[in-house]
Write a protein that holds these residues in place. Structure first.
Motif, PDB file in Angstrom:
ATOM      1  N   ALA A 133      -2.501 -28.712   8.866  1.00  0.00           N
ATOM      2  CA  ALA A 133      -2.699 -27.278   9.088  1.00  0.00           C
ATOM      3  C   ALA A 133      -1.789 -26.768  10.187  1.00  0.00           C
ATOM      4  CB  ALA A 133      -4.162 -27.019   9.432  1.00  0.00           C
ATOM      5  N   GLU A 134      -1.592 -27.616  11.252  1.00  0.00           N
ATOM      6  CA  GLU A 134      -0.758 -27.186  12.371  1.00  0.00           C
ATOM      7  C   GLU A 134       0.695 -27.021  11.942  1.00  0.00           C
ATOM      8  OE1 GLU A 134      -2.906 -29.560  12.420  1.00  0.00           O
ATOM      9  OE2 GLU A 134      -4.380 -29.124  13.979  1.00  0.00           O
ATOM     10  N   ALA A 135       1.114 -27.817  10.958  1.00  0.00           N
ATOM     11  CA  ALA A 135       2.495 -27.741  10.508  1.00  0.00           C
ATOM     12  C   ALA A 135       2.747 -26.507   9.663  1.00  0.00           C
ATOM     13  CB  ALA A 135       2.853 -28.995   9.713  1.00  0.00           C
ATOM     14  N   ALA A 136       1.697 -25.899   9.142  1.00  0.00           N
ATOM     15  CA  ALA A 136       1.826 -24.706   8.288  1.00  0.00           C
ATOM     16  C   ALA A 136       0.806 -23.679   8.754  1.00  0.00           C
ATOM     17  CB  ALA A 136       1.604 -25.080   6.834  1.00  0.00           C
ATOM     18  N   LYS A 137       1.090 -23.050   9.873  1.00  0.00           N
ATOM     19  CA  LYS A 137       0.166 -22.090  10.462  1.00  0.00           C
ATOM     20  C   LYS A 137      -0.004 -20.882   9.559  1.00  0.00           C
ATOM     21  CE  LYS A 137      -0.659 -19.625  14.793  1.00  0.00           C
ATOM     22  NZ  LYS A 137      -0.111 -19.308  16.132  1.00  0.00           N
ATOM     23  N   GLY A 138      -1.232 -20.388   9.469  1.00  0.00           N
ATOM     24  CA  GLY A 138      -1.503 -19.225   8.638  1.00  0.00           C
ATOM     25  C   GLY A 138      -1.071 -17.933   9.298  1.00  0.00           C
ATOM     26  N   LYS A 139      -1.226 -16.834   8.569  1.00  0.00           N
ATOM     27  CA  LYS A 139      -0.863 -15.517   9.095  1.00  0.00           C
ATOM     28  C   LYS A 139      -2.061 -14.571   9.040  1.00  0.00           C
ATOM     29  CE  LYS A 139       4.131 -15.518   8.225  1.00  0.00           C
ATOM     30  NZ  LYS A 139       4.506 -15.295   9.643  1.00  0.00           N
ATOM     31  N   PHE A 140      -1.955 -13.522   9.831  1.00  0.00           N
ATOM     32  CA  PHE A 140      -2.987 -12.498   9.899  1.00  0.00           C
ATOM     33  C   PHE A 140      -2.494 -11.288   9.107  1.00  0.00           C
ATOM     34  CE2 PHE A 140      -5.058  -9.125  12.803  1.00  0.00           C
ATOM     35  CZ  PHE A 140      -6.159  -9.023  11.967  1.00  0.00           C
ATOM     36  N   TYR A 141      -3.168 -10.995   8.002  1.00  0.00           N
ATOM     37  CA  TYR A 141      -2.793  -9.884   7.131  1.00  0.00           C
ATOM     38  C   TYR A 141      -3.719  -8.687   7.388  1.00  0.00           C
ATOM     39  CZ  TYR A 141       0.109 -12.963   4.225  1.00  0.00           C
ATOM     40  OH  TYR A 141       1.069 -13.825   3.760  1.00  0.00           O
ATOM     41  N   VAL A 142      -3.132  -7.547   7.685  1.00  0.00           N
ATOM     42  CA  VAL A 142      -3.893  -6.301   7.767  1.00  0.00           C
ATOM     43  C   VAL A 142      -3.608  -5.555   6.476  1.00  0.00           C
ATOM     44  CG1 VAL A 142      -4.173  -4.107   8.946  1.00  0.00           C
ATOM     45  CG2 VAL A 142      -3.846  -6.198  10.272  1.00  0.00           C
ATOM     46  N   ILE A 143      -4.653  -5.334   5.680  1.00  0.00           N
ATOM     47  CA  ILE A 143      -4.481  -4.822   4.327  1.00  0.00           C
ATOM     48  C   ILE A 143      -5.004  -3.395   4.214  1.00  0.00           C
ATOM     49  CG2 ILE A 143      -4.959  -5.262   1.893  1.00  0.00           C
ATOM     50  CD1 ILE A 143      -5.568  -8.204   2.740  1.00  0.00           C
ATOM     51  N   GLY A 144      -4.093  -2.456   4.023  1.00  0.00           N
ATOM     52  CA  GLY A 144      -4.498  -1.067   3.802  1.00  0.00           C
ATOM     53  C   GLY A 144      -5.054  -0.936   2.398  1.00  0.00           C
ATOM     54  N   THR A 145      -6.312  -0.540   2.282  1.00  0.00           N
ATOM     55  CA  THR A 145      -6.977  -0.538   0.978  1.00  0.00           C
ATOM     56  C   THR A 145      -7.173   0.850   0.393  1.00  0.00           C
ATOM     57  OG1 THR A 145      -9.165  -0.522   2.021  1.00  0.00           O
ATOM     58  CG2 THR A 145      -8.203  -2.677   1.522  1.00  0.00           C
ATOM     59  N   GLY A 146      -6.572   1.882   1.002  1.00  0.00           N
ATOM     60  CA  GLY A 146      -6.773   3.230   0.476  1.00  0.00           C
ATOM     61  C   GLY A 146      -8.100   3.811   0.933  1.00  0.00           C
ATOM     62  N   PRO A 147      -8.364   5.056   0.584  1.00  0.00           N
ATOM     63  CA  PRO A 147      -9.556   5.730   1.106  1.00  0.00           C
ATOM     64  C   PRO A 147     -10.852   5.515   0.335  1.00  0.00           C
ATOM     65  CG  PRO A 147      -8.223   7.282  -0.113  1.00  0.00           C
ATOM     66  CD  PRO A 147      -7.467   5.982  -0.119  1.00  0.00           C
ATOM     67  N   ALA A 148     -10.781   4.995  -0.895  1.00  0.00           N
ATOM     68  CA  ALA A 148     -12.003   5.035  -1.708  1.00  0.00           C
ATOM     69  C   ALA A 148     -12.223   3.806  -2.584  1.00  0.00           C
ATOM     70  CB  ALA A 148     -11.972   6.286  -2.591  1.00  0.00           C
ATOM     71  N   GLY A 149     -11.749   2.658  -2.158  1.00  0.00           N
ATOM     72  CA  GLY A 149     -11.969   1.464  -2.954  1.00  0.00           C
ATOM     73  C   GLY A 149     -10.779   1.091  -3.812  1.00  0.00           C
ATOM     74  N   PRO A 150     -10.936   0.130  -4.723  1.00  0.00           N
ATOM     75  CA  PRO A 150      -9.822  -0.415  -5.519  1.00  0.00           C
ATOM     76  C   PRO A 150      -8.987   0.617  -6.269  1.00  0.00           C
ATOM     77  CG  PRO A 150     -11.757  -1.792  -5.763  1.00  0.00           C
ATOM     78  CD  PRO A 150     -12.202  -0.583  -5.001  1.00  0.00           C
ATOM     79  N   LYS A 151      -9.586   1.720  -6.735  1.00  0.00           N
ATOM     80  CA  LYS A 151      -8.836   2.695  -7.515  1.00  0.00           C
ATOM     81  C   LYS A 151      -7.763   3.405  -6.704  1.00  0.00           C
ATOM     82  CE  LYS A 151     -12.191   3.633 -11.173  1.00  0.00           C
ATOM     83  NZ  LYS A 151     -12.985   4.657 -11.894  1.00  0.00           N
ATOM     84  N   THR A 152      -7.917   3.457  -5.391  1.00  0.00           N
ATOM     85  CA  THR A 152      -6.901   4.093  -4.554  1.00  0.00           C
ATOM     86  C   THR A 152      -6.173   3.066  -3.690  1.00  0.00           C
ATOM     87  OG1 THR A 152      -8.618   4.634  -2.928  1.00  0.00           O
ATOM     88  CG2 THR A 152      -7.973   6.365  -4.475  1.00  0.00           C
ATOM     89  N   ALA A 153      -6.336   1.789  -4.021  1.00  0.00           N
ATOM     90  CA  ALA A 153      -5.590   0.722  -3.354  1.00  0.00           C
ATOM     91  C   ALA A 153      -4.348   0.406  -4.186  1.00  0.00           C
ATOM     92  CB  ALA A 153      -6.457  -0.525  -3.211  1.00  0.00           C
ATOM     93  N   THR A 154      -3.338  -0.154  -3.559  1.00  0.00           N
ATOM     94  CA  THR A 154      -2.131  -0.534  -4.288  1.00  0.00           C
ATOM     95  C   THR A 154      -2.315  -1.910  -4.928  1.00  0.00           C
ATOM     96  OG1 THR A 154      -1.111  -1.657  -2.396  1.00  0.00           O
ATOM     97  CG2 THR A 154      -0.716   0.714  -2.615  1.00  0.00           C
ATOM     98  N   LEU A 155      -1.466  -2.220  -5.908  1.00  0.00           N
ATOM     99  CA  LEU A 155      -1.495  -3.540  -6.530  1.00  0.00           C
ATOM    100  C   LEU A 155      -1.173  -4.613  -5.497  1.00  0.00           C
ATOM    101  CD1 LEU A 155       0.318  -2.855  -9.937  1.00  0.00           C
ATOM    102  CD2 LEU A 155      -2.111  -3.347  -9.590  1.00  0.00           C
TER     103      LEU A 155
END
Length: 316
Positions: free
Chosen positions: A30-52
């Motif tokens: 795990a130390e050799a492949a450190k993960g990343k922190f993703y901040v995901i903008g999901t739109g204002p009203a759920g999946p229908k206004t989120a991007t692919l």
């Protein structure tokens, strides 16, 4: 020839293994492949206004940081991925009580606890990343415009963060209004802010604002001298006071509108009026949080066409 190649390859593998062990790492650890922190903008009203892109990113995460509301809206894409924390717990409330309703003593304790809570969440995310996990924080709308996720983002290195853009509620609200915010008549610029940023809030804790300070009056007077579109977030706490303040500098007949629950097909509502009469209308509404305010001449006539004629130096 093949024998020499295999000997060289074996030697290279040995060297790399010794190097990893010398650093306390093992190939593929795990130390050799450190993960990343993703901040995901999901739109204002759920999946229908989120991007692919947002939906695909959620599906690839090893852990999710999201409040219960988000987890429910995006359950299909989160799947069995663990939701490890609510990022806003203790950030906007204290022991289950909204910060706007806290006593003086509770407010003092809240100001300390919200930082401690933030630090605990950051530490947890970093621990998961150190184990090679990619962690996704679900943020409504556009994470870089009034996005509270930056409360966490600023405590990570630039190369540890990936921000996935999202559609803001302003985009959904503009679509609901069906008018061009710019170009629009003689509009020079669009202002996106909140009353407590636009006006002096030194004497008004929380989301309040102090319109009577000389600084606030000067800012408002300067702004009102130029034709513009004004978009106000978090502006419904005291709409009568707000529009009374705007009425000191903006014409009473200046068009104004509020879009409630922008992007939600079953909840979205548009309330129209003017600087002179919209305040009381909004004060009578049951919702005082999920609304975006607009002020400007773009709400009347054919604003785009008027701007085109203006810029071509002619009149219709």
């Amino acid at each position: 020839m093949a024998k020499r190649f295999m000997q060289s390859l074996a030697a290279l593998i040995l060297i790399l293994t010794v190097a990893f062990l010398g650093l306390g790492l093992t190939p593929g650890s795990a130390e050799a492949a450190k993960g990343k922190f993703y901040v995901i903008g999901t739109g204002p009203a759920g999946p229908k206004t989120a991007t692919l892109q947002a939906l695909e990113t959620i599906e690839k995460m090893d852990a999710i940081v999201a409040p219960a509301r988000h987890a429910k809206l995006f359950a299909k894409y989160i799947g069995k991925t663990p939701v490890v924390a609510d990022p806003w717990r203790n950030i906007w409330d204290y022991k289950g009580k909204p910060y706007s309703k806290l006593s003086k003593e509770e407010l003092a304790a809240y100001k300390v606890e919200r930082f401690k809570s933030r630090d605990r969440t950051v530490a947890m995310i970093k621990e998961l990343m150190a184990k090679g996990k990619n962690v996704g924080l679900l943020d409504f709308g556009n994470p870089c415009l009034f996005g509270p996720s930056h409360w966490f983002v600023e405590h990570f290195k630039k190369d540890e963060i990936v921000i996935i853009p999202g559609m803001g509620c302003d985009s959904a609200a503009m679509a609901a209004l069906g008018a061009s915010t710019i170009p629009a008549h003689g509009t020079r610029f669009v202002v996106q802010t909140a009353p407590f940023f636009l006006m002096d809030r030194a004497a008004s804790p929380g989301m309040g604002f102090n319109p009577d300070s000389p600084e606030a009056q000067q800012v408002l007077a300067d702004l009102a001298r130029h034709e513009h579109t004004l978009i106000l977030y978090m502006a419904l706490k005291d709409p009568i006071k707000l529009f009374k303040t705007l009425g000191r500098h903006w014409a009473k007949d200046m068009p104004a509108a509020c879009v409630f629950w922008a992007g939600y097909p079953d909840k979205q509502q548009v309330v129209r009026g003017t600087v002179g009469d919209l305040g009381p209308k909004l004060a009578s509404m049951p919702e005082h949080m999920m609304g975006l305010l607009f002020v400007g001449r773009f709400l009347e006539g054919k604003p785009y066409e008027a701007a085109m004629y203006r810029h071509q130096g002619g009149k219709k």
